[in-house]
Design an enzyme around this catalytic site. Sequence first.
Site, mmCIF file in Angstrom:
data_model
loop_
_atom_site.group_PDB
_atom_site.id
_atom_site.type_symbol
_atom_site.label_atom_id
_atom_site.label_comp_id
_atom_site.label_asym_id
_atom_site.label_seq_id
_atom_site.Cartn_x
_atom_site.Cartn_y
_atom_site.Cartn_z
ATOM 1 N N GLY A 91 0.835 -1.197 0.000
ATOM 2 C CA GLY A 91 0.000 0.000 0.000
ATOM 3 C C GLY A 91 0.868 1.245 0.000
ATOM 4 C CB SER A 92 0.051 4.712 0.854
ATOM 5 O OG SER A 92 -0.447 4.510 2.164
ATOM 6 C CB THR A 93 5.369 5.522 1.370
ATOM 7 O OG1 THR A 93 5.798 4.869 0.160
ATOM 8 C CG2 THR A 93 6.578 5.766 2.252
ATOM 9 C CB CYS B 293 3.342 0.046 -6.921
ATOM 10 S SG CYS B 293 3.442 -1.673 -7.399
ATOM 11 C CB VAL C 244 -0.876 3.031 5.370
ATOM 12 C CG1 VAL C 244 -1.404 1.912 6.254
ATOM 13 C CG2 VAL C 244 -1.955 4.085 5.173
ATOM 14 N N GLY C 245 2.312 2.308 5.278
ATOM 15 C CA GLY C 245 3.378 1.326 5.486
ATOM 16 C C GLY C 245 4.302 1.716 6.626
ATOM 17 C CD GLU D 143 2.506 5.717 -5.807
ATOM 18 O OE1 GLU D 143 2.198 5.844 -4.614
ATOM 19 O OE2 GLU D 143 2.792 4.626 -6.329
HETATM 20 P P1 TAP Z 1 -3.286 2.336 1.505
HETATM 21 O O1 TAP Z 1 -4.258 3.386 1.789
HETATM 22 O O2 TAP Z 1 -1.963 2.372 2.189
HETATM 23 O O3 TAP Z 1 -4.048 0.945 1.819
HETATM 24 C C1 TAP Z 1 -3.438 -0.292 1.624
HETATM 25 C C2 TAP Z 1 -4.097 -1.309 2.533
HETATM 26 O O4 TAP Z 1 -3.838 -0.961 3.890
HETATM 27 C C3 TAP Z 1 -5.610 -1.375 2.394
HETATM 28 O O5 TAP Z 1 -6.047 -2.704 2.573
HETATM 29 C C4 TAP Z 1 -6.044 -0.507 3.568
HETATM 30 O O6 TAP Z 1 -7.361 -0.793 4.004
HETATM 31 C C5 TAP Z 1 -5.044 -0.895 4.616
HETATM 32 N N1 TAP Z 1 -4.899 0.035 5.727
HETATM 33 C C6 TAP Z 1 -5.266 1.337 5.776
HETATM 34 N N2 TAP Z 1 -4.984 1.849 7.010
HETATM 35 C C7 TAP Z 1 -4.423 0.845 7.718
HETATM 36 C C8 TAP Z 1 -3.916 0.749 9.048
HETATM 37 N N3 TAP Z 1 -3.924 1.781 9.882
HETATM 38 N N4 TAP Z 1 -3.413 -0.422 9.466
HETATM 39 C C9 TAP Z 1 -3.354 -1.478 8.634
HETATM 40 N N5 TAP Z 1 -3.850 -1.463 7.382
HETATM 41 C C10 TAP Z 1 -4.364 -0.310 6.913
HETATM 42 O O7 TAP Z 1 -2.930 2.228 -0.030
HETATM 43 P P2 TAP Z 1 -3.939 2.205 -1.265
HETATM 44 O O8 TAP Z 1 -4.401 3.585 -1.533
HETATM 45 O O9 TAP Z 1 -4.961 1.137 -1.052
HETATM 46 O O10 TAP Z 1 -2.972 1.687 -2.424
HETATM 47 C C11 TAP Z 1 -2.210 2.568 -3.166
HETATM 48 C C12 TAP Z 1 -0.760 2.543 -2.728
HETATM 49 O O11 TAP Z 1 -0.259 1.212 -2.731
HETATM 50 C C13 TAP Z 1 0.138 3.291 -3.678
HETATM 51 O O12 TAP Z 1 1.063 4.061 -2.978
HETATM 52 C C14 TAP Z 1 0.865 2.187 -4.438
HETATM 53 O O13 TAP Z 1 2.091 2.541 -4.986
HETATM 54 C C15 TAP Z 1 0.998 1.156 -3.387
HETATM 55 N N6 TAP Z 1 1.197 -0.157 -4.003
HETATM 56 C C16 TAP Z 1 2.419 -0.729 -3.939
HETATM 57 C C17 TAP Z 1 2.632 -1.944 -4.539
HETATM 58 C C18 TAP Z 1 3.959 -2.585 -4.467
HETATM 59 S S1 TAP Z 1 3.991 -4.159 -4.867
HETATM 60 N N7 TAP Z 1 5.027 -1.961 -4.088
HETATM 61 C C19 TAP Z 1 1.610 -2.573 -5.225
HETATM 62 C C20 TAP Z 1 0.384 -1.962 -5.278
HETATM 63 C C21 TAP Z 1 0.186 -0.747 -4.648
HETATM 64 P P3 TAP Z 1 -8.629 0.011 3.396
HETATM 65 O O14 TAP Z 1 -8.738 -0.352 1.983
HETATM 66 O O15 TAP Z 1 -9.749 -0.511 4.178
HETATM 67 O O16 TAP Z 1 -8.326 1.455 3.616
#
Ligand code: TAP
Length: 453
Positions: free
Chosen positions: A207-209, A263, A211-212, A356
């Site tokens: 996910g996002s940097t 990503c 939240v990561g 991004e």
């Molecule tokens: P996030 O908002 O970070 O969400 C990712 C996941 O984390 C979702 O399942 C989200 O749940 C969950 N989450 C949110 N808050 C959390 C918390 N406090 N504790 C634990 N889990 C939590 O990212 P996104 O908007 O879904 O995805 C986009 C980002 O992912 C981009 O930055 C993209 O670059 C990155 N990404 C990276 C990769 C690789 S392989 N590097 C691949 C795909 C995407 P909810 O959906 O319920 O909010």
Amino acid sequence: MSEFTVLNPATERPVTTVAQADAEETDAAIARAVTAQQAWRAVAPGDRAALLRRFAAAVDAHIGELADLEVAGSGHPLGQATWEAGHVRDVLLYYSATPERLIGKQIPVPGGLNVTFHEPVGVVGLIVPWNFPMPIFSWGMAPALASGNTVVAKPAQLTPLTAIRIAELALDAGLPEGVLQVLPGQGSVVGQRLVDHPQVRKIVFTGSTEVGSQVMAGCARYIKRVTLELGGKSANIVFADSDLDRAAATAPYAVFDNAGQDCCARSRILVQHSVLDRFMELLEPAVKNVAVGDPADPGTEMGPLISAAHRQHVASYVPDGAPVAFRGSAPDGPGFWFPPTVLAPVGADDPAYTEEVFGPVVTVTPFEDEADAVAIANDTPYGLSGSIWTSDVGRAIRVSRAVETGALSVNSHSSVRYWTPFGGFKQSGLGRELGPDAPDAFTETKNVFIATD
Ligand code: TAP
């Protein structure tokens, strides 16, 4: 019990509603996973391998159904969604070879012998984003299960449907109850509980940097193992000596794949100054020819964005007066559409260039020479992916070594394969997924001394 309505991003119509787990249900699922893990780790390696192959066969028999779910629930074009369902099958098959290869070492020592074992870590919490619900789910799930762990997975709230169905297929294939559980719910509730629970021994987060970083801090409390796959701002570097036609023809697919919600999107095109004008002449028709439209149409190459809120976020990178060089098309009417957009020239502080975007927006920036290209490519906190176009093999290798990023391609726009390692440098993540070594991230090495004297 709260429910979430999944919308079709191409029509804005409801697809279905999904019950949302709360913290208590998450605890109960973790308890089931703890119990199931004792039996799962004891399943003979050959039998565990056979179960994973049956699971893969069940996925294979439902590829059309899974693809249709992804088209409706995530807006992925049918061809891509079909490929993604097949990818889940392939990843399961690849890691079905793991159980019988989890072998240790024997190390002669004075007075005896040391032997090592790869022990499963226990319960793995898998947190999946909305952009690639099937592939990213499979990347954590398959090697974790193959290594003798049980998995509690939280799909993204917006896109839970395929993960839910894949977990049903696992049960149908004979995986014991509790070995693979999918818990739809909010990240701040279910995801957070997986991070905070002491009996979850490893988190795989994509996910996002932002939240990561919170996830990593949460894992520190119990020294929990963590793999992070985070954001990217990758460069597509085009040298003057490259096959310019191919570089320009593929550049749209390197960034607009999955509507830029990728990503690995090469969202900064860097072009050697001497060929910039020619490259732009070639890029314009390539961008305008991207087939944007109904994801259910087999000819569609790019679908809508995931949500209204995300479209608003993407649009903020292309304000009135933005330096739009040219754009592709997008349907009118319902759906979260955004046309492929090329920005040039952009300032070095333009957010479209530095952040991004996670949408179909790309910037084009000229560079002078090799050193300049590497410096620009590395001028970002991210380091996930990228491409290099050149006909000089030495340059291809030099630049590949110099760019601070985890997965590069030379004279190609794609770099992710399940049998090669994947992961990021810098703020793009921690650890590597995929490839033959992925099971190492799901096992602990145990070292045992056996006295012979
Ligand atoms: P996030 O908002 O970070 O969400 C990712 C996941 O984390 C979702 O399942 C989200 O749940 C969950 N989450 C949110 N808050 C959390 C918390 N406090 N504790 C634990 N889990 C939590 O990212 P996104 O908007 O879904 O995805 C986009 C980002 O992912 C981009 O930055 C993209 O670059 C990155 N990404 C990276 C990769 C690789 S392989 N590097 C691949 C795909 C995407 P909810 O959906 O319920 O909010």
